[in-house]
Write an enzyme that holds these catalytic residues in place. Structure first.
Site, mmCIF file in Angstrom:
data_model
loop_
_atom_site.group_PDB
_atom_site.id
_atom_site.type_symbol
_atom_site.label_atom_id
_atom_site.label_comp_id
_atom_site.label_asym_id
_atom_site.label_seq_id
_atom_site.Cartn_x
_atom_site.Cartn_y
_atom_site.Cartn_z
ATOM 1 N N SER A 224 26.283 2.568 -25.842
ATOM 2 C CA SER A 224 27.180 3.046 -26.904
ATOM 3 C C SER A 224 28.292 3.884 -26.298
ATOM 4 O O SER A 224 28.571 3.786 -25.100
ATOM 5 C CB SER A 224 26.381 3.842 -27.940
ATOM 6 O OG SER A 224 27.171 4.097 -29.081
ATOM 7 N N ASN A 225 28.943 4.703 -27.102
ATOM 8 C CA ASN A 225 30.001 5.592 -26.600
ATOM 9 C C ASN A 225 29.965 6.894 -27.385
ATOM 10 O O ASN A 225 29.108 7.093 -28.241
ATOM 11 C CB ASN A 225 31.365 4.902 -26.683
ATOM 12 C CG ASN A 225 31.670 4.464 -28.099
ATOM 13 O OD1 ASN A 225 31.740 5.278 -29.004
ATOM 14 N ND2 ASN A 225 31.822 3.149 -28.297
ATOM 15 N N TYR A 226 30.939 7.773 -27.105
ATOM 16 C CA TYR A 226 30.884 9.135 -27.651
ATOM 17 C C TYR A 226 31.497 9.302 -29.038
ATOM 18 O O TYR A 226 31.642 10.418 -29.516
ATOM 19 C CB TYR A 226 31.601 10.097 -26.696
ATOM 20 C CG TYR A 226 30.940 10.218 -25.350
ATOM 21 C CD1 TYR A 226 29.721 10.869 -25.221
ATOM 22 C CD2 TYR A 226 31.534 9.673 -24.211
ATOM 23 C CE1 TYR A 226 29.110 10.980 -23.986
ATOM 24 C CE2 TYR A 226 30.926 9.780 -22.977
ATOM 25 C CZ TYR A 226 29.715 10.436 -22.866
ATOM 26 O OH TYR A 226 29.110 10.545 -21.641
ATOM 27 N N ALA A 293 35.084 2.849 -32.486
ATOM 28 C CA ALA A 293 35.043 2.594 -31.044
ATOM 29 C C ALA A 293 33.964 1.527 -30.840
ATOM 30 O O ALA A 293 32.778 1.823 -30.674
ATOM 31 C CB ALA A 293 34.703 3.878 -30.302
#
Ligand code: PMT
Length: 421
Positions: A224-226, A293
């Site tokens: 995943s991402n932030y 995102a």
């Protein structure tokens, strides 16, 4: 613009820019509006009530009582009388009082009682303007439904150069008059829906994506991402506050949720799920804003069971490209639909953002760069530059995400009148 029969409250606070309020009063009176000026006690140090009452044709209100007669001025009546409530200039102190409900003068008390659209034109020194408390208070006013008329850059009363000059009276007048005329048009069209139609998004269907996606490796692990979802949720909330008919928020896994009840949340986990949720809803929407995102890669074959650490082999996963949601919608976009993307960059910002806009067939792209402190992922603030397909570029300062959302909707409204049809 004809404002005959309209009631405008002009609230004036104690700043050098108060002298410009005389012209503002004059513009409204010339357009046929009835104007009631309310001044804070400090404002009278900067411009006399006699000037303003002469221009408006009404005694200026400043105190709760008229000292010699004991006449009581009802802040509630004044608030209800107004079709628009304009605070210009708005000092840092009055903005703070409005944001926190500190009703210690006639202006703020009337503000708390009004049901009219409120416009706030800040004017202050630029260090005060960018102080975190002012930034926070302005964000609160936006989330309370106020429209901020951003101050201009230039030489300030302090002789410093920067952002903080109250906008010119003509610009403030135009913003208020346009709002009143639009509201009137909308109300004439659909009298049964007055309460929801007091904004430029009335009748529009909005689709927003937000948050990260999760691409599973196995039932307990993912890529995943932030992204926290804060930016996209602020955009969806702002659309609801501006009276959109429907707001659908396709939201990846995150902690935040919209504060406006009218935002319809569709929870998804992976990029593929997000694509499918968007495709189901895209054809009906007027404006789609892709703020999520989305993980660019997903796992070709995730494990169906938990991968055990005790296994002798270190697992290897083949990554494949996730579908590009924005590009897919860009191909499908009809002539009258507006598609807005975001670009999160770390370098060559301008080139990358504008190339993405072209490649994905977007009408507008909102660039945020991780090189700007306080911008991008996981912060409450963002700093964006917006590019349009026909070559406009608008750069904004670092602001609370809620204020960034308002800027984006302002640009969409100004550019496309919310619809290209
Ligand atoms: O959620 P927050 O913590 O508040 O952070 C906000 C944010 C940084 C996530 C947001 O402001 C932002 O920049 N979102 C876009 C992030 C991104 O994926 O940028 P990108 O440059 O990789 O993608 C360009 C555009 O294509 C974006 O509109 C993105 O939603 C879209 N995209 C990307 C990949 C993909 N597979 N499908 C897409 O639709």
């Amino acid at each position: 613009m004809d404002l005959s029969g309209k009631h405008i409250v002009i609230g004036i606070t104690g700043g050098i820019a108060a002298y410009k309020s005389a012209s503002l009063v004059r513009l409204f009176v010339k357009a046929g509006a009835e104007v009631q000026v309310v001044m804070t006690p400090n404002a009278k140090e900067f411009i006399t009530p006699v000037t303003l009452s002469t221009l408006s044709g009404k005694p200026v209100i400043s105190e709760f009582f008229t000292a010699n007669t004991g006449e009581w001025h009802s802040h509630v009546d004044l608030g209800l009388w107004a079709d628009a409530f304009v605070v210009a200039p708005a000092t840092a102190s009055t903005i703070a009082k409005m944001a926190n409900g500190v009703a210690d003068n006639m202006l703020v008390t009337s503000y708390l009682s009004t049901r009219a659209q409120v416009f706030v034109a800040p004017a202050m020194d630029f260090d005060m303007m960018r102080h975190p408390s002012t930034v926070r208070n302005i964000a609160t006013l936006i989330s309370d439904g106020c429209r901020i008329i951003e101050p201009a850059e230039g030489e300030l009363a302090s002789h410093l150069i920067g952002k903080g000059r109250m906008e010119e009276p003509e610009t403030i007048f135009k913003a208020v008059a346009t709002f009143i005329n639009q509201t009137e048009e909308i109300n004439n069209n659909s009298p049964e829906d007055i309460s929801r139609s007091s904004g430029e998004l009335a009748g529009k269907h909005i689709l927003v994506t937000a948050g990260p996606t999760r691409e599973r490796l196995d039932p307990v692990r993912y890529i995943s991402n932030y992204s926290t979802g804060k930016m996209g949720v602020a955009i969806a909330d702002e659309a609801a506050r501006r009276g959109a008919e429907t707001v659908t928020l396709v939201l990846g896994p995150c902690e935040v949720s919209p504060s406006e009840d009218r935002v319809n949340v569709v929870d998804v986990e992976s990029g593929r799920e997000m694509l499918s949720a968007c495709l189901d809803r895209f054809d009906e929407c007027d404006v789609a804003i892709m703020c999520a995102a989305v993980a660019d890669y997903t796992v070709e074959t995730p494990s169906e069971t938990k991968i055990k650490r005790e296994n002798a082999d270190i697992p290897e996963f083949r990554l494949v490209k996730n579908p590009d949601i924005a590009a897919t919608l860009g191909k499908r976009k009809a002539q009258n639909q507006i598609l807005v993307g975001f670009a999160l960059e770390t370098d060559h910002e301008f080139e990358n953002a504008t190339a993405k806009m072209k490649r994905k067939n977007l009408d507008m792209i909102v660039l945020n760069s991780l090189r700007d402190k306080g911008a991008g992922f996981a912060t409450d603030t963002n700093k964006v530059t917006v590019f349009t397909a026909d070559g406009d570029e608008t750069a904004f300062d670092l602001k609370e995400k809620i204020a960034v959302a308002a800027d984006i909707w302002d640009l969409i409204a100004a550019k496309y009148k919310c619809s290209k049809s």
